[in-house]
Write a protein that holds these residues in place. Structure first.
Motif, PDB file in Angstrom:
ATOM      1  N   ILE A  42      69.804 -85.654  17.182  1.00  0.00           N
ATOM      2  CA  ILE A  42      69.366 -87.316  17.133  1.00  0.00           C
ATOM      3  C   ILE A  42      70.480 -88.201  17.770  1.00  0.00           C
ATOM      4  O   ILE A  42      70.325 -88.694  18.667  1.00  0.00           O
ATOM      5  CB  ILE A  42      68.993 -87.846  15.453  1.00  0.00           C
ATOM      6  CG1 ILE A  42      67.801 -87.431  15.171  1.00  0.00           C
ATOM      7  CG2 ILE A  42      69.160 -89.346  15.781  1.00  0.00           C
ATOM      8  CD1 ILE A  42      67.559 -87.624  13.676  1.00  0.00           C
ATOM      9  N   PHE A  43      71.865 -87.580  17.474  1.00  0.00           N
ATOM     10  CA  PHE A  43      72.906 -88.509  17.964  1.00  0.00           C
ATOM     11  C   PHE A  43      72.929 -88.018  19.393  1.00  0.00           C
ATOM     12  O   PHE A  43      73.209 -89.065  20.335  1.00  0.00           O
ATOM     13  CB  PHE A  43      74.105 -87.759  17.305  1.00  0.00           C
ATOM     14  CG  PHE A  43      75.395 -88.329  17.815  1.00  0.00           C
ATOM     15  CD1 PHE A  43      75.921 -89.428  17.869  1.00  0.00           C
ATOM     16  CD2 PHE A  43      76.302 -87.047  18.849  1.00  0.00           C
ATOM     17  CE1 PHE A  43      77.172 -90.014  18.708  1.00  0.00           C
ATOM     18  CE2 PHE A  43      77.402 -87.591  19.464  1.00  0.00           C
ATOM     19  CZ  PHE A  43      77.887 -88.887  19.248  1.00  0.00           C
ATOM     20  N   PHE A  44      72.815 -86.757  19.804  1.00  0.00           N
ATOM     21  CA  PHE A  44      72.797 -86.467  21.362  1.00  0.00           C
ATOM     22  C   PHE A  44      71.643 -86.972  21.895  1.00  0.00           C
ATOM     23  O   PHE A  44      71.847 -87.360  23.376  1.00  0.00           O
ATOM     24  CB  PHE A  44      73.138 -84.970  21.348  1.00  0.00           C
ATOM     25  CG  PHE A  44      74.518 -84.405  21.235  1.00  0.00           C
ATOM     26  CD1 PHE A  44      75.508 -85.110  22.083  1.00  0.00           C
ATOM     27  CD2 PHE A  44      74.789 -83.522  20.068  1.00  0.00           C
ATOM     28  CE1 PHE A  44      76.795 -84.342  21.661  1.00  0.00           C
ATOM     29  CE2 PHE A  44      75.907 -83.098  20.147  1.00  0.00           C
ATOM     30  CZ  PHE A  44      76.721 -83.119  20.514  1.00  0.00           C
ATOM     31  N   ALA A  45      70.599 -87.010  21.367  1.00  0.00           N
ATOM     32  CA  ALA A  45      69.367 -87.781  22.129  1.00  0.00           C
ATOM     33  C   ALA A  45      69.678 -89.293  22.409  1.00  0.00           C
ATOM     34  O   ALA A  45      69.542 -89.763  23.341  1.00  0.00           O
ATOM     35  CB  ALA A  45      68.217 -87.788  21.340  1.00  0.00           C
ATOM     36  N   ILE A  46      70.384 -89.933  21.393  1.00  0.00           N
ATOM     37  CA  ILE A  46      70.884 -91.438  21.588  1.00  0.00           C
ATOM     38  C   ILE A  46      71.730 -91.741  22.757  1.00  0.00           C
ATOM     39  O   ILE A  46      71.563 -92.419  23.653  1.00  0.00           O
ATOM     40  CB  ILE A  46      71.358 -91.915  20.142  1.00  0.00           C
ATOM     41  CG1 ILE A  46      69.776 -92.076  19.338  1.00  0.00           C
ATOM     42  CG2 ILE A  46      71.867 -93.372  20.496  1.00  0.00           C
ATOM     43  CD1 ILE A  46      70.339 -92.489  17.816  1.00  0.00           C
ATOM     44  N   VAL A  47      72.742 -90.515  22.650  1.00  0.00           N
ATOM     45  CA  VAL A  47      73.835 -90.633  23.659  1.00  0.00           C
ATOM     46  C   VAL A  47      73.185 -90.536  25.186  1.00  0.00           C
ATOM     47  O   VAL A  47      73.554 -91.087  26.076  1.00  0.00           O
ATOM     48  CB  VAL A  47      74.967 -89.595  23.309  1.00  0.00           C
ATOM     49  CG1 VAL A  47      76.047 -89.631  24.500  1.00  0.00           C
ATOM     50  CG2 VAL A  47      75.659 -90.007  21.991  1.00  0.00           C
ATOM     51  N   LEU A  49      70.152 -91.150  26.105  1.00  0.00           N
ATOM     52  CA  LEU A  49      69.343 -92.030  26.386  1.00  0.00           C
ATOM     53  C   LEU A  49      70.364 -93.220  26.778  1.00  0.00           C
ATOM     54  O   LEU A  49      69.818 -93.986  27.974  1.00  0.00           O
ATOM     55  CB  LEU A  49      68.626 -92.582  25.109  1.00  0.00           C
ATOM     56  CG  LEU A  49      67.188 -91.732  24.950  1.00  0.00           C
ATOM     57  CD1 LEU A  49      66.812 -92.314  23.608  1.00  0.00           C
ATOM     58  CD2 LEU A  49      66.302 -91.793  25.915  1.00  0.00           C
ATOM     59  N   GLY A  50      71.523 -93.572  26.169  1.00  0.00           N
ATOM     60  CA  GLY A  50      72.395 -94.618  26.713  1.00  0.00           C
ATOM     61  C   GLY A  50      73.080 -94.252  28.174  1.00  0.00           C
ATOM     62  O   GLY A  50      72.927 -95.263  28.787  1.00  0.00           O
ATOM     63  N   ILE A  51      73.379 -93.079  28.312  1.00  0.00           N
ATOM     64  CA  ILE A  51      73.826 -92.831  29.341  1.00  0.00           C
ATOM     65  C   ILE A  51      72.714 -92.846  30.660  1.00  0.00           C
ATOM     66  O   ILE A  51      73.137 -93.304  31.675  1.00  0.00           O
ATOM     67  CB  ILE A  51      74.429 -91.352  29.387  1.00  0.00           C
ATOM     68  CG1 ILE A  51      75.832 -91.283  28.622  1.00  0.00           C
ATOM     69  CG2 ILE A  51      74.916 -90.938  30.726  1.00  0.00           C
ATOM     70  CD1 ILE A  51      76.370 -90.134  28.362  1.00  0.00           C
ATOM     71  N   SER A  52      71.596 -92.367  30.250  1.00  0.00           N
ATOM     72  CA  SER A  52      70.714 -92.544  31.468  1.00  0.00           C
ATOM     73  C   SER A  52      70.214 -94.031  31.639  1.00  0.00           C
ATOM     74  O   SER A  52      70.078 -94.343  32.694  1.00  0.00           O
ATOM     75  CB  SER A  52      69.195 -91.774  30.876  1.00  0.00           C
ATOM     76  OG  SER A  52      69.541 -90.490  30.563  1.00  0.00           O
ATOM     77  N   GLY A  53      70.190 -94.875  30.498  1.00  0.00           N
ATOM     78  CA  GLY A  53      70.131 -96.207  30.820  1.00  0.00           C
ATOM     79  C   GLY A  53      71.021 -96.832  31.424  1.00  0.00           C
ATOM     80  O   GLY A  53      70.775 -97.795  32.579  1.00  0.00           O
ATOM     81  N   LEU A  54      72.381 -96.252  31.441  1.00  0.00           N
ATOM     82  CA  LEU A  54      73.528 -97.040  32.118  1.00  0.00           C
ATOM     83  C   LEU A  54      73.359 -96.672  33.577  1.00  0.00           C
ATOM     84  O   LEU A  54      73.593 -97.365  34.709  1.00  0.00           O
ATOM     85  CB  LEU A  54      74.764 -96.652  31.618  1.00  0.00           C
ATOM     86  CG  LEU A  54      75.337 -97.263  30.288  1.00  0.00           C
ATOM     87  CD1 LEU A  54      76.626 -96.448  29.931  1.00  0.00           C
ATOM     88  CD2 LEU A  54      75.500 -98.604  30.607  1.00  0.00           C
ATOM     89  N   PHE A  55      72.935 -95.387  33.759  1.00  0.00           N
ATOM     90  CA  PHE A  55      72.856 -94.741  35.389  1.00  0.00           C
ATOM     91  C   PHE A  55      71.479 -95.681  36.098  1.00  0.00           C
ATOM     92  O   PHE A  55      71.791 -96.005  37.070  1.00  0.00           O
ATOM     93  CB  PHE A  55      72.575 -93.310  35.423  1.00  0.00           C
ATOM     94  CG  PHE A  55      73.740 -92.761  35.407  1.00  0.00           C
ATOM     95  CD1 PHE A  55      74.600 -92.547  36.447  1.00  0.00           C
ATOM     96  CD2 PHE A  55      74.201 -91.512  34.250  1.00  0.00           C
ATOM     97  CE1 PHE A  55      75.800 -91.885  36.665  1.00  0.00           C
ATOM     98  CE2 PHE A  55      75.493 -91.177  34.229  1.00  0.00           C
ATOM     99  CZ  PHE A  55      76.321 -91.091  35.452  1.00  0.00           C
ATOM    100  N   ARG A  56      70.541 -95.757  35.182  1.00  0.00           N
ATOM    101  CA  ARG A  56      69.107 -96.501  35.786  1.00  0.00           C
ATOM    102  C   ARG A  56      69.817 -98.074  36.143  1.00  0.00           C
ATOM    103  O   ARG A  56      69.427 -98.553  37.094  1.00  0.00           O
ATOM    104  CB  ARG A  56      68.232 -96.313  34.989  1.00  0.00           C
ATOM    105  CG  ARG A  56      67.389 -95.231  35.035  1.00  0.00           C
ATOM    106  CD  ARG A  56      65.970 -95.308  34.315  1.00  0.00           C
ATOM    107  NE  ARG A  56      66.032 -94.346  33.342  1.00  0.00           N
ATOM    108  CZ  ARG A  56      66.029 -94.406  32.139  1.00  0.00           C
ATOM    109  NH1 ARG A  56      66.107 -95.475  31.501  1.00  0.00           N
ATOM    110  NH2 ARG A  56      66.064 -93.353  31.432  1.00  0.00           N
TER     111      ARG A  56
END
Length: 61
Positions: A42-47, A49-56
């Protein structure tokens, strides 16, 4: 061939000395491992998603 037989004889001798966990201990350890794996996933999934959102967000600028 004698070396192989001696090897397995020594392996069996050492395996008899092992202190195997009881059923209750094994269940407790299994729950700890599974819960740790779930929390880390769960932790790595959230991280991720956060990094992917920042790149987008960065690529949209």
């Amino acid at each position: 061939m004698a070396n192989i037989g001696g090897f397995f004889k020594n392996v069996m001798s050492e395996m008899r000395k092992v202190s195997w966990p009881k059923r209750k201990e094994l269940t407790k350890y299994t729950v700890v491992v599974l819960s740790t794996v779930i929390v880390m996933a769960i932790f790595f999934a959230i991280v991720d998603l956060g990094i992917s959102g920042l790149f987008r967000w960065y690529l949209e600028l």
